[in-house]
Design an enzyme around this catalytic site. Structure first.
Site, PDB file in Angstrom:
ATOM      1  N   CYS A  77       4.031   5.905   6.043  1.00 22.15           N
ATOM      2  CA  CYS A  77       4.557   7.256   6.265  1.00 22.15           C
ATOM      3  C   CYS A  77       6.068   7.233   6.540  1.00 22.15           C
ATOM      4  CB  CYS A  77       3.889   7.873   7.482  1.00 22.15           C
ATOM      5  SG  CYS A  77       2.110   7.845   7.412  1.00 22.15           S
ATOM      6  N   ARG A  82       8.903   3.845   0.721  1.00 25.11           N
ATOM      7  CA  ARG A  82       7.991   3.294   1.727  1.00 25.11           C
ATOM      8  C   ARG A  82       6.539   3.390   1.282  1.00 25.11           C
ATOM      9  NH1 ARG A  82      10.013   2.911   6.984  1.00 25.11           N
ATOM     10  NH2 ARG A  82       8.049   3.558   7.906  1.00 25.11           N
ATOM     11  N   TRP A 117       1.019   8.396   4.201  1.00 26.51           N
ATOM     12  CA  TRP A 117       0.271   7.341   3.539  1.00 26.51           C
ATOM     13  C   TRP A 117      -1.101   7.362   4.219  1.00 26.51           C
ATOM     14  CZ3 TRP A 117      -1.863   2.417   4.663  1.00 26.51           C
ATOM     15  CH2 TRP A 117      -2.031   1.563   3.566  1.00 26.51           C
ATOM     16  N   ASN A 162       3.862   9.112  12.524  1.00 25.17           N
ATOM     17  CA  ASN A 162       3.585   7.853  11.828  1.00 25.17           C
ATOM     18  C   ASN A 162       2.791   6.980  12.782  1.00 25.17           C
ATOM     19  OD1 ASN A 162       5.219   8.761   9.838  1.00 25.17           O
ATOM     20  ND2 ASN A 162       6.801   7.183  10.066  1.00 25.17           N
ATOM     21  N   GLY A 163       1.833   6.231  12.253  1.00 27.68           N
ATOM     22  CA  GLY A 163       1.070   5.322  13.096  1.00 27.68           C
ATOM     23  C   GLY A 163      -0.390   5.715  13.134  1.00 27.68           C
ATOM     24  N   GLU A 166       4.255 -16.718  -4.969  1.00 26.21           N
ATOM     25  CA  GLU A 166       5.064 -15.492  -4.942  1.00 26.21           C
ATOM     26  C   GLU A 166       5.222 -14.926  -6.358  1.00 26.21           C
ATOM     27  OE1 GLU A 166       5.950 -13.402  -2.903  1.00 26.21           O
ATOM     28  OE2 GLU A 166       7.659 -12.344  -3.753  1.00 26.21           O
ATOM     29  N   LYS A 190       4.167 -11.089  -7.459  1.00 28.30           N
ATOM     30  CA  LYS A 190       5.108 -10.132  -8.086  1.00 28.30           C
ATOM     31  C   LYS A 190       4.461  -9.506  -9.308  1.00 28.30           C
ATOM     32  CE  LYS A 190       7.282  -9.426  -5.725  1.00 28.30           C
ATOM     33  NZ  LYS A 190       7.541  -9.675  -4.418  1.00 28.30           N
ATOM     34  N   GLU A 192       1.400  -7.132  -8.369  1.00 31.73           N
ATOM     35  CA  GLU A 192       1.648  -5.920  -7.583  1.00 31.73           C
ATOM     36  C   GLU A 192       2.357  -4.828  -8.368  1.00 31.73           C
ATOM     37  OE1 GLU A 192       3.901  -6.419  -3.935  1.00 31.73           O
ATOM     38  OE2 GLU A 192       5.297  -7.786  -4.881  1.00 31.73           O
ATOM     39  N   HIS A 215     -11.162 -27.365 -10.411  1.00 29.58           N
ATOM     40  CA  HIS A 215     -12.288 -27.289  -9.478  1.00 29.58           C
ATOM     41  C   HIS A 215     -12.880 -25.889  -9.463  1.00 29.58           C
ATOM     42  CE1 HIS A 215     -11.606 -31.356  -8.175  1.00 29.58           C
ATOM     43  NE2 HIS A 215     -10.324 -31.077  -7.982  1.00 29.58           N
ATOM     44  N   LYS A 253       5.996  -0.125   1.473  1.00 30.92           N
ATOM     45  CA  LYS A 253       7.083  -1.061   1.727  1.00 30.92           C
ATOM     46  C   LYS A 253       6.995  -1.642   3.135  1.00 30.92           C
ATOM     47  CE  LYS A 253      10.997  -3.068   0.825  1.00 30.92           C
ATOM     48  NZ  LYS A 253      10.845  -4.236  -0.075  1.00 30.92           N
TER      49      LYS A 253
HETATM   50  C1  G6P Z   1       4.379  -5.052   2.362  1.00 31.21           C
HETATM   51  C2  G6P Z   1       5.369  -5.162   1.213  1.00 31.21           C
HETATM   52  C3  G6P Z   1       5.576  -6.620   0.823  1.00 31.21           C
HETATM   53  C4  G6P Z   1       6.027  -7.415   2.046  1.00 31.21           C
HETATM   54  C5  G6P Z   1       5.039  -7.263   3.206  1.00 31.21           C
HETATM   55  C6  G6P Z   1       5.628  -7.819   4.486  1.00 31.21           C
HETATM   56  O1  G6P Z   1       3.108  -5.398   1.932  1.00 31.21           O
HETATM   57  O2  G6P Z   1       4.904  -4.431   0.100  1.00 31.21           O
HETATM   58  O3  G6P Z   1       6.558  -6.713  -0.194  1.00 31.21           O
HETATM   59  O4  G6P Z   1       6.145  -8.763   1.690  1.00 31.21           O
HETATM   60  O5  G6P Z   1       4.766  -5.880   3.451  1.00 31.21           O
HETATM   61  O6  G6P Z   1       6.739  -7.021   4.826  1.00 31.21           O
HETATM   62  P1  G6P Z   1       7.899  -7.467   5.772  1.00 31.21           P
HETATM   63  O7  G6P Z   1       8.771  -6.258   5.887  1.00 31.21           O
HETATM   64  O8  G6P Z   1       7.265  -7.847   7.079  1.00 31.21           O
HETATM   65  O9  G6P Z   1       8.587  -8.621   5.130  1.00 31.21           O
END
Ligand code: G6P
Length: 622
Positions: free
Chosen positions: A2, A37, A87, A111-112, A495, A499, A502, A518, A617
């Site tokens: 949010c 976000r 959200w 928010n929260g 990673e 990418k 996602e 395996h 985000k």
């Molecule tokens: C969310 C984002 C990711 C990020 C993760 C941790 O899931 O979409 O891209 O790696 O949070 O976020 P932070 O701000 O703690 O690095």
């Protein structure tokens, strides 16, 4: 997650200069800048001079809310307002569940998560309140309304209400008999207030404020604020007025704009060479060696613990894997990498004195914050590797190393990740020196490569988009993709794989190359793309065997390799040659190839690159 925006206009200043923007416009622009976000519905509440509050909500994008309100007379003549992107957690993303929520005298955005909202709802229903949404937020709204009716004092009403609330919150509140004022408070959820020439602002994140002011204040948990247009007044949890100072942030105003790029993600990938260079140069002393005195970390600290526990979520955890590899390989200090949401319930065994390193781009991830608190409770010294200045995790860590990457807007992190790995690379070197595992000469050459060769190599990859587009064309037609590698290439692969999935929604997994057989090898069939990351010649023989295993199943093999890694013609269907950097740094470089591959693939598939579905985000709920 949010997003909150609030603005209380300084009427006399606005009338004098005649330049005042409409409150509605400021709020809607703020919501646009918080879209990154992640959210699914949006709403706005604006007050006129008499305290009449007009609320408009939409179950769609901010753009829809913008259209719904642009010609609304009441919205356009407001003096003060709050707005929100939601959200969904409690209740689906409907208009009824969208914020703001209103009670007789109170309108709020939140928010929260309120953990005890079911009990509170029962209590308030007993008092005659009727609920119109499925949200936990509506309980807070009625609760403050009830307390306000008892006291007619906003501070008392908020203080009394906070006594009831369990959970996390950032709240912006308007009382309909106090036109022009916004009240706010927070606990474990981000909230920033700021003062500009036009009035006072409030937001859950910096990008919403950058165009207005860069003097911000981040309230502590339990503090209560009143924004009344002319000034921000701060009260402590006991309701006593308190002095505070705004701090100036040096983020560039353009940092929150696309500056000609079609997407924030692409812009942020192109910012990586500078971001990594800046982050590293900042911490290399005049003697050419790692120096964390800029972060206020004394040299003795690096010899004051026996083991490290990394705590983080998502890509930050993947940076942590690379960090563990480097720290263990170079400095021989034991490291565990822990998913923060698990750590708080079951941390690993503590080996001697422990340094807990929380890695977080946003510095607000709820699970990482909770894990950090757990580590501190267990007696660990704590350090944060954080991008956002003054964020909750930064404030609660004993030491903070800022990555200085500038604002990251695209949901999928890019420069956030590479700068985290850059800081971890310097930590590995610092520890290796402190523990006599690396000579000064070795450290000098290591730091020089990290400061020069690595950013240059990243820049080289960003210039080769055409080659990457070709690979993306092939990948975009597939359902499953596998990344394989050994050592640092495996950690980078994790990673790379995230990418791709996602933002393009193509299923992808990363495997230690020796592990594929395996079980997962059963999924490799004709044309399944396998991307083999091969950067350290030491693994040649074994990777050779693993690549032949998948080639024998007719996969499509894309080799991503360093120039020195043997690459006979028959080894692969296609290949991408990375620029040469020392093998320990290849995870920072090969990931940039994968970021661009994911980007180009997602664009080809017409995906919403900057706002992937279902993702947020800054994940401020546990
Ligand atoms: C969310 C984002 C990711 C990020 C993760 C941790 O899931 O979409 O891209 O790696 O949070 O976020 P932070 O701000 O703690 O690095």
């Amino acid at each position: 997650m949010c997003g909150i925006v609030g603005f209380s206009g300084n009427q006399s200043a606005r009338e004098k200069t005649g330049s005042g923007k409409k409150v509605r416009d400021i709020l809607i622009e703020g919501l646009y800048s918080l879209e990154y976000r992640g959210y699914d519905s949006a709403g706005i509440a604006v007050t006129d001079e008499k305290g009449k509050i007009t609320v408009v909500k939409s179950s769609g994008r901010v753009e829809e809310l913008d259209h719904m309100t642009e010609k609304n007379e009441k919205m356009n003549s407001g003096i003060c307002g709050i707005a929100h992107t939601r959200w969904a957690t409690h209740g689906r993303p409907t208009t009824a569940n969208a914020h703001p929520h209103s009670s007789e005298k109170v309108t709020i955005v939140h928010n929260g998560i309120i953990d005890n909202y079911v009990d509170l709802k029962k209590m308030l229903e007993g008092d005659g309140y009727v609920f119109l949404s499925e949200t936990d937020t509506e309980t807070v709204c009625h609760l403050i309304d009830r307390e306000y009716k008892k006291t007619s004092d906003p501070i008392e009403a908020i203080r009394n209400s906070l006594d009831y609330l369990k959970g996390s919150y950032a709240l912006a509140i308007m009382f309909n008999d106090r036109p022009g004022e916004i009240w706010a408070t927070r606990k474990d959820n981000p909230l920033i207030v700021a003062k500009g020439e036009d009035g006072c602002y409030l937001a859950s994140d910096i990008p919403a404020l950058l165009h207005h002011t860069r003097d911000i204040y981040r309230p502590a948990d339990g503090e209560i604020l009143c924004l009344n247009g002319e000034k921000v007044v701060l009260f402590d949890r006991e309701g006593r007025e308190k002095n505070f100072e705004f701090s100036h942030i040096d983020w560039n105003v353009n940092a929150a704009d696309k500056e000609g790029f079609p997407h924030f993600m692409l812009k942020e990938i192109f910012e990586e060479p500078d971001a990594v260079r800046r982050c590293v140069s900042h911490r290399i002393g005049e003697d050419g060696l790692p120096d964390f005195s800029v972060d206020g970390i004394p040299d003795e600290m690096w010899n004051s613990f026996d083991s490290i526990q990394i705590i983080s979520c998502g890509s930050a955890t993947h940076a942590g894997y690379v960090g563990r590899y480097l720290i263990e390989a170079l400095a021989d200090v034991p490291v565990t990498v822990n998913t923060a949401s698990e750590y708080r319930y079951m941390p690993p065994a503590f080996v001697g004195k422990t340094l807990a390193i929380a890695i977080s781009q946003s510095g607000e991830t709820a699970d990482t914050l909770a894990a950090l608190r757990k580590a501190k409770e267990k007696g660990c010294t704590s350090a944060g590797i954080i991008n956002v200045f003054g964020s909750a995790i930064a404030r609660e860590s004993d030491y903070v190393m800022y990555t200085n990457a500038g604002p990251e807007i695209a949901v999928a992190t890019t420069k956030g990740y590479t700068t985290q790995v850059a800081v971890l690379s310097l930590i590995a070197c610092k520890l290796a020196l402190a523990r006599g595992r690396m000579t000064k000469e070795e450290a000098l050459s290591y730091c020089d490569s990290l400061k020069n060769a690595v950013p240059d190599a990243i820049g080289n990859i960003t210039e080769r988009r055409d080659e990457i587009k070709k690979a993306a064309m092939r990948i975009s037609k597939q359902h499953d993709v596998y990344f394989i590698g050994r050592g640092p290439d495996y950690y980078a692969g994790i990673e790379c794989s995230l990418k791709l999935k996602e933002i393009s929604y193509i299923h992808s997994e990363a495997y230690a190359a020796g592990e594929l057989k395996h079980g997962t090898l059963a999924l490799i069939e004709k044309d399944t793309p396998v991307i083999a990351l091969c950067t350290d010649g030491m693994y040649y023989e074994k990777m050779n065997g693993n690549i032949r295993e998948v080639r024998a199943r007719d996969c499509y093999l894309l080799l991503v390799h360093s120039p020195s890694f043997p690459h006979p013609e028959e080894f692969s269907d296609d290949r991408f040659e990375l620029p040469e950097v020392p093998a320990v740094f290849t995870p920072i470089v090969s990931v940039v190839f994968a970021q661009l591959l994911a980007y180009e693939t997602a664009v080809m598939l017409g995906c919403d690159v900057d706002h992937p579905r279902n993702l947020a985000k800054s994940v401020t709920v546990e």
